[in-house]
Design a protein around this motif. Structure first.
Motif, mmCIF file in Angstrom:
data_model
loop_
_atom_site.group_PDB
_atom_site.id
_atom_site.type_symbol
_atom_site.label_atom_id
_atom_site.label_comp_id
_atom_site.label_asym_id
_atom_site.label_seq_id
_atom_site.Cartn_x
_atom_site.Cartn_y
_atom_site.Cartn_z
ATOM 1 N N SER A 146 0.832 -1.195 0.000
ATOM 2 C CA SER A 146 0.000 0.000 0.000
ATOM 3 C C SER A 146 0.871 1.251 0.000
ATOM 4 N N THR A 147 0.336 2.321 -0.538
ATOM 5 C CA THR A 147 1.043 3.606 -0.503
ATOM 6 C C THR A 147 0.434 4.536 0.544
ATOM 7 N N ASN A 148 -0.534 4.029 1.323
ATOM 8 C CA ASN A 148 -1.137 4.816 2.396
ATOM 9 C C ASN A 148 -0.173 4.948 3.572
ATOM 10 N N ILE A 149 -0.190 6.091 4.221
ATOM 11 C CA ILE A 149 0.666 6.310 5.385
ATOM 12 C C ILE A 149 -0.033 5.870 6.666
ATOM 13 N N ALA A 150 -1.348 6.058 6.726
ATOM 14 C CA ALA A 150 -2.066 5.706 7.955
ATOM 15 C C ALA A 150 -3.502 5.320 7.650
ATOM 16 N N GLY A 151 -4.106 4.608 8.593
ATOM 17 C CA GLY A 151 -5.505 4.221 8.478
ATOM 18 C C GLY A 151 -6.107 4.099 9.868
ATOM 19 N N VAL A 152 -7.413 4.357 9.984
ATOM 20 C CA VAL A 152 -8.114 4.284 11.263
ATOM 21 C C VAL A 152 -9.394 3.484 11.077
ATOM 22 N N GLN A 153 -9.719 2.642 12.055
ATOM 23 C CA GLN A 153 -11.020 1.979 12.056
ATOM 24 C C GLN A 153 -11.623 2.076 13.447
ATOM 25 N N LEU A 154 -12.859 2.577 13.505
ATOM 26 C CA LEU A 154 -13.602 2.676 14.756
ATOM 27 C C LEU A 154 -14.555 1.492 14.822
ATOM 28 N N ASN A 155 -14.328 0.603 15.793
ATOM 29 C CA ASN A 155 -15.114 -0.620 15.931
ATOM 30 C C ASN A 155 -16.087 -0.499 17.098
ATOM 31 N N HIS A 156 -17.381 -0.697 16.818
ATOM 32 C CA HIS A 156 -18.405 -0.695 17.862
ATOM 33 C C HIS A 156 -18.712 -2.143 18.230
ATOM 34 N N PHE A 157 -18.599 -2.502 19.504
ATOM 35 C CA PHE A 157 -18.868 -3.856 19.957
ATOM 36 C C PHE A 157 -20.267 -3.963 20.554
#
Length: 451
Positions: A146-157
């Protein structure tokens, strides 16, 4: 919406992607900052990701409303990216020696998981597979590159708790960089302003490097060992104090060089390394020269010291050789660790650090990398990293986990316990060695296995 069914702990787990979008900086990056050159140390790292997930329990606090969390996190992330502008950019190619700060944005995924938050906190490190909790699967080695520098995922349980998963490319920074970024973002969310006095102190510091040709890492890919196993051990601060006293008493008796105020990490690393070498000796019936390898933060060791918020891979690799059986003692190993660390004080520049790393890699290649790797133990310490204090406005996390893939080499990963009363040690060894290691009486007098 995309639904994914996963089999976990004997049951089907429903994981649903709710939204996926790009979060751009709240104001455009100035033209003179459009290119961020990677340092010569940055370029020695393969394009892998450091994956951190922070778990927050729903304790019934009215401020913890999952309905508004995503909106507030996106807004504060957008503001924070005006300071951490390279994170919103892209690598033109996976091997390009600079980041194009084009404000394309950070991937932000919101997902729903029908499991309890406790499910992911309680499963063992070895069985933990949390790739689906991270945006676009940006976890460790990511293929295609990947050429992305960062990624975020918000997980609701299902319990109402959340997991904030942040992936950062190792090519742009180390664990300290990730910790600084997450704490800056959380502080913007908590205080609502980039100009708040508590936030200003967390602003990133960038070092301007000249543009260079891509440096090809000289170390071969590690050989994977199919029979490596992982176990977690807990050491309370009280027991670690006893361990320090024992090391100091032996050194004071004159059998080894005097040791000036060893740290918890130094004495625990010595104990783990000594126990691992002893286990290998018992298995084979004879001693083999071994190496302890430790990444060390250079921010406060360079001639011109840098702030802790400096972005980049400000690392050196410290090597402690154990060439003779007589060197296997807690006090001797602690003394060697302190000696090796002191030799890193006063590094002239990041370029010098890169040259030292390349020299060490070449040494391993020349001596037969695979053979040396089997006799090496890599110890990474995350103690003191602020992951357990990241507060977005709804309190500190119940735990913070680096979702690392199963290791392909012997070693130890140390981090503070969530309550701050000790150190968790993740130990990775070959299966036969581990069976001896985990029953070592000296080791168990200071710590215990965490099931």
């Amino acid at each position: 919406m995309m639904m994914v069914k996963l089999l976990r702990s004997g049951r089907r787990q429903l994981h649903t992607i709710i939204t996926r979008e790009l979060i751009k900086p709240s104001s455009p990056t100035p033209p003179h900052l459009k290119t961020y050159n990677l340092s010569s140390v940055d370029q020695l790292f393969h394009q892998t990701y450091i994956p951190l997930i922070l778990f927050y329990a729903n304790n019934g606090d009215c401020s913890f409303s999952t309905k508004h969390i995503a909106q507030e996190m996106k807004k504060s992330l957008s503001h924070s990216l005006t300071r951490y502008y390279p994170f919103a950019g892209r690598l033109p190619t996976p091997t390009t020696p600079y980041v194009d700060c084009n404000d394309e944005g950070v991937i932000f995924v919101e997902a729903k998981n029908d499991s309890q938050l406790k499910t992911f906190q309680d499963i063992t490190e070895q069985d933990r597979n949390m790739d689906h909790l991270f945006a676009d699967g940006l976890v460790c080695e990511n293929y295609p590159l990947s050429t992305n520098i960062a990624g975020v995922q918000l997980n609701h349980f299902a319990c109402g708790g959340v997991g904030v998963a942040v992936s950062m490319s190792h090519i742009i920074g180390d664990g300290s960089t990730l910790g600084s970024f997450v704490n800056h973002w959380a502080s913007v969310a908590r205080y609502g302003s980039l100009d708040h006095q508590e936030v200003l102190a967390l602003n990133p510091h960038f070092v301007q490097y000249p543009k260079t040709l891509h440096i090809q890492p000289k170390s071969p890919v590690n050989q994977a060992y199919a029979n490596l196993v992982t176990k977690k051990f807990l050491f309370t601060n009280t027991k670690l104090s006893h361990l320090k006293n024992k090391v100091n008493q032996v050194a004071a008796a004159g059998s080894t060089p005097r040791i000036n105020n060893p740290t918890r990490v130094e004495v625990l690393t010595s104990l783990l390394y000594k126990t691992a070498i002893t286990a290998a000796m018992k298995k084979s019936g004879y001693f083999k020269p071994s190496y302890l390898l430790m990444p060390v933060d250079l921010r406060d060791k360079l001639v011109e010291k840098l702030p802790q918020t400096t972005v980049g891979n400000l690392l050196a690799l410290m090597m402690v050789p154990t060439t003779h059986e007589t060197e296997i003692s807690l006090s001797a190993m602690t003394a060697e660790i302190k000696k090796a660390k002191s030799q890193l004080q006063g590094v002239q520049s990041v370029q010098h650090a890169a040259e030292n790393l390349q020299s060490l890699m070449s040494k391993f290649v020349n001596e037969g990398f695979e053979d040396v790797a089997k006799r090496s133990y890599v110890c990474s310490s995350l103690c003191g990293f602020p992951f357990n204090k990241v507060d977005f406005g709804w309190g500190k996390p119940t735990s913070g986990i680096l979702a690392l893939k199963p290791a392909d080499s012997n070693g130890f990963v140390l981090k503070d316990t969530p309550d701050g009363d000790g150190i968790e040690a993740l130990v990775i060894l070959e299966k036969e060695d581990m069976e001896i290691f985990q029953n070592d009486k000296e080791l168990l007098s200071f710590g215990n296995i965490s099931e």
